[in-house]
Design an enzyme around this catalytic site. Sequence first.
Site, PDB file in Angstrom:
ATOM      1  N   GLU A  67       0.859  -1.190   0.000  1.00 25.34           N
ATOM      2  CA  GLU A  67       0.000   0.000   0.000  1.00 25.34           C
ATOM      3  C   GLU A  67       0.896   1.241   0.000  1.00 25.34           C
ATOM      4  O   GLU A  67       1.715   1.424   0.919  1.00 25.34           O
ATOM      5  CB  GLU A  67      -0.907   0.062   1.238  1.00 25.34           C
ATOM      6  CG  GLU A  67      -1.871   1.247   1.131  1.00 25.34           C
ATOM      7  CD  GLU A  67      -2.521   1.705   2.436  1.00 25.34           C
ATOM      8  OE1 GLU A  67      -3.516   2.443   2.359  1.00 25.34           O
ATOM      9  OE2 GLU A  67      -2.028   1.364   3.527  1.00 25.34           O
ATOM     10  N   GLU A 102       5.068   5.117   3.427  1.00 21.56           N
ATOM     11  CA  GLU A 102       4.617   6.445   3.877  1.00 21.56           C
ATOM     12  C   GLU A 102       5.833   7.355   4.028  1.00 21.56           C
ATOM     13  O   GLU A 102       6.816   6.974   4.657  1.00 21.56           O
ATOM     14  CB  GLU A 102       3.861   6.298   5.203  1.00 21.56           C
ATOM     15  CG  GLU A 102       3.457   7.580   5.863  1.00 21.56           C
ATOM     16  CD  GLU A 102       2.678   8.551   4.967  1.00 21.56           C
ATOM     17  OE1 GLU A 102       1.628   8.163   4.441  1.00 21.56           O
ATOM     18  OE2 GLU A 102       3.143   9.697   4.801  1.00 21.56           O
ATOM     19  N   GLU A 118       9.753   7.687   0.115  1.00 24.30           N
ATOM     20  CA  GLU A 118       8.905   8.039  -1.032  1.00 24.30           C
ATOM     21  C   GLU A 118       8.603   6.777  -1.843  1.00 24.30           C
ATOM     22  O   GLU A 118       9.488   5.943  -2.087  1.00 24.30           O
ATOM     23  CB  GLU A 118       9.633   9.097  -1.876  1.00 24.30           C
ATOM     24  CG  GLU A 118       8.721   9.856  -2.825  1.00 24.30           C
ATOM     25  CD  GLU A 118       8.372   9.080  -4.076  1.00 24.30           C
ATOM     26  OE1 GLU A 118       7.203   9.116  -4.493  1.00 24.30           O
ATOM     27  OE2 GLU A 118       9.258   8.417  -4.622  1.00 24.30           O
ATOM     28  N   ASP A 174      -2.698  12.054  -2.140  1.00 27.12           N
ATOM     29  CA  ASP A 174      -2.900  13.516  -2.152  1.00 27.12           C
ATOM     30  C   ASP A 174      -3.287  13.956  -3.567  1.00 27.12           C
ATOM     31  O   ASP A 174      -2.558  13.682  -4.517  1.00 27.12           O
ATOM     32  CB  ASP A 174      -1.610  14.233  -1.729  1.00 27.12           C
ATOM     33  CG  ASP A 174      -1.278  13.944  -0.273  1.00 27.12           C
ATOM     34  OD1 ASP A 174      -2.168  14.095   0.577  1.00 27.12           O
ATOM     35  OD2 ASP A 174      -0.136  13.543   0.008  1.00 27.12           O
ATOM     36  N   LYS A 219      -4.356  21.857  -7.631  1.00 19.65           N
ATOM     37  CA  LYS A 219      -3.949  22.929  -8.546  1.00 19.65           C
ATOM     38  C   LYS A 219      -3.129  22.341  -9.693  1.00 19.65           C
ATOM     39  O   LYS A 219      -2.210  21.544  -9.455  1.00 19.65           O
ATOM     40  CB  LYS A 219      -3.110  23.965  -7.799  1.00 19.65           C
ATOM     41  CG  LYS A 219      -3.928  24.781  -6.845  1.00 19.65           C
ATOM     42  CD  LYS A 219      -3.156  25.974  -6.323  1.00 19.65           C
ATOM     43  CE  LYS A 219      -4.054  26.743  -5.380  1.00 19.65           C
ATOM     44  NZ  LYS A 219      -3.342  27.366  -4.293  1.00 19.65           N
ATOM     45  N   ASP A 267     -11.605  10.476  -3.707  1.00 18.17           N
ATOM     46  CA  ASP A 267     -12.863  11.224  -3.759  1.00 18.17           C
ATOM     47  C   ASP A 267     -12.730  12.357  -4.777  1.00 18.17           C
ATOM     48  O   ASP A 267     -13.679  13.114  -4.976  1.00 18.17           O
ATOM     49  CB  ASP A 267     -13.155  11.858  -2.382  1.00 18.17           C
ATOM     50  CG  ASP A 267     -12.046  12.821  -1.995  1.00 18.17           C
ATOM     51  OD1 ASP A 267     -10.886  12.369  -1.931  1.00 18.17           O
ATOM     52  OD2 ASP A 267     -12.327  14.020  -1.817  1.00 18.17           O
TER      53      ASP A 267
HETATM   54  C1  LIG Z   1      -4.467  11.984   1.982  1.00 17.02           C
HETATM   55  S1  LIG Z   1      -3.364  11.012   2.897  1.00 17.02           S
HETATM   56  C2  LIG Z   1      -4.155   9.403   2.846  1.00 17.02           C
HETATM   57  C3  LIG Z   1      -3.706   8.515   3.961  1.00 17.02           C
HETATM   58  C4  LIG Z   1      -4.406   7.162   4.059  1.00 17.02           C
HETATM   59  N1  LIG Z   1      -4.212   6.357   2.874  1.00 17.02           N
HETATM   60  C5  LIG Z   1      -5.873   7.327   4.340  1.00 17.02           C
HETATM   61  O1  LIG Z   1      -6.684   6.965   3.474  1.00 17.02           O
HETATM   62  O2  LIG Z   1      -6.219   7.789   5.424  1.00 17.02           O
HETATM   63  C6  LIG Z   1      -2.026  10.793   1.760  1.00 17.02           C
HETATM   64  C7  LIG Z   1      -0.764  10.247   2.420  1.00 17.02           C
HETATM   65  O3  LIG Z   1       0.165   9.905   1.390  1.00 17.02           O
HETATM   66  C8  LIG Z   1       1.478  10.242   1.789  1.00 17.02           C
HETATM   67  N2  LIG Z   1       2.227  10.402   0.529  1.00 17.02           N
HETATM   68  C9  LIG Z   1       1.982  11.319  -0.438  1.00 17.02           C
HETATM   69  N3  LIG Z   1       2.812  11.147  -1.477  1.00 17.02           N
HETATM   70  C10 LIG Z   1       3.610  10.104  -1.158  1.00 17.02           C
HETATM   71  C11 LIG Z   1       4.654   9.447  -1.841  1.00 17.02           C
HETATM   72  N4  LIG Z   1       5.043   9.850  -3.050  1.00 17.02           N
HETATM   73  N5  LIG Z   1       5.263   8.390  -1.230  1.00 17.02           N
HETATM   74  C12 LIG Z   1       4.854   7.985   0.017  1.00 17.02           C
HETATM   75  N6  LIG Z   1       3.863   8.585   0.706  1.00 17.02           N
HETATM   76  C13 LIG Z   1       3.236   9.617   0.135  1.00 17.02           C
HETATM   77  C14 LIG Z   1       1.287  11.512   2.595  1.00 17.02           C
HETATM   78  O4  LIG Z   1       2.359  11.733   3.471  1.00 17.02           O
HETATM   79  C15 LIG Z   1      -0.028  11.218   3.323  1.00 17.02           C
HETATM   80  O5  LIG Z   1       0.208  10.591   4.566  1.00 17.02           O
END
Ligand SMILES: C[S@@+](CC[C@H](N)C(=O)[O-])C[C@H]1O[C@@H](n2cnc3c(N)ncnc32)[C@H](O)[C@@H]1O
Length: 222
Positions: A56, A81, A108, A131, A135, A167
Amino acid sequence: MKHKSEFIIPFYGEQSRSALLKKCLYIPAHCHEHEPVAFSWEDPFVFEKPQPLIVEYCSGNGQWIGEMAKHCPQFNWIAVERDFERARKIWLKIFRMQLDNLFVVYGEGLVFSRHYLPSASVKEVYVNFPDPWPKRRHAKHRIIQKNFIDEMNRILSPNGIVTLVTDDVSYSEEMIALFSSWKSLFDPALYVTEWPEYGDSFFQSLWIKQQRIIRYHRFIQG
Ligand SMILES: C[S@@+](CC[C@H](N)C(=O)[O-])C[C@H]1O[C@@H](n2cnc3c(N)ncnc32)[C@H](O)[C@@H]1O
């Protein structure tokens, strides 16, 4: 497994390099020349038993993957994460819930995948509420892009499945376009908006409470 309260990253600043810790792989954010740590996913230090891998990306606080690891012990689960506090929460969950089949990558997603996932080594991939970077000029930060799909094609075993949940309508449309050469498992629909037994994540609960429509996409390599 004993509960550990300290999540200690051993290197800082210029010394930063990847490290394999107990139940965690640390990949520094600004590693210009990435030197991968040598290890195998079948090493008992990583997972107690060699089992099919499920990854995941963007796991947040690990609510969803923690429950999955608990209820599906026949798989080994990797949470990826890049935020320290969230990765730490997942790591603590591993010990608190005694989840021998869950491992956290603090780093990452794409960098991790390229350096640490062998070809055809992963059974399934999930990305829950990545995320959206709404924009236009920030869209380059989205994790799901052409280079991500190339990686999915490489790491997944035959008939590998990718499940994406969002969403955000424009991100959903982009996901569908990017995976257009794959088959949708909701054929003929490209997504569903109800999946009661999917499991809960922090953002899923939040958006459902706000009555937002959730789109679940599921693709299988075509
Ligand atoms: C909107 S949150 C969603 C978290 C979780 N999946 C949930 O549904 O509650 C997005 C998460 O993705 C992580 N994230 C964003 N881009 C990432 C990347 N390229 N590699 C690893 N983590 C990332 C962010 O730090 C954040 O914790």
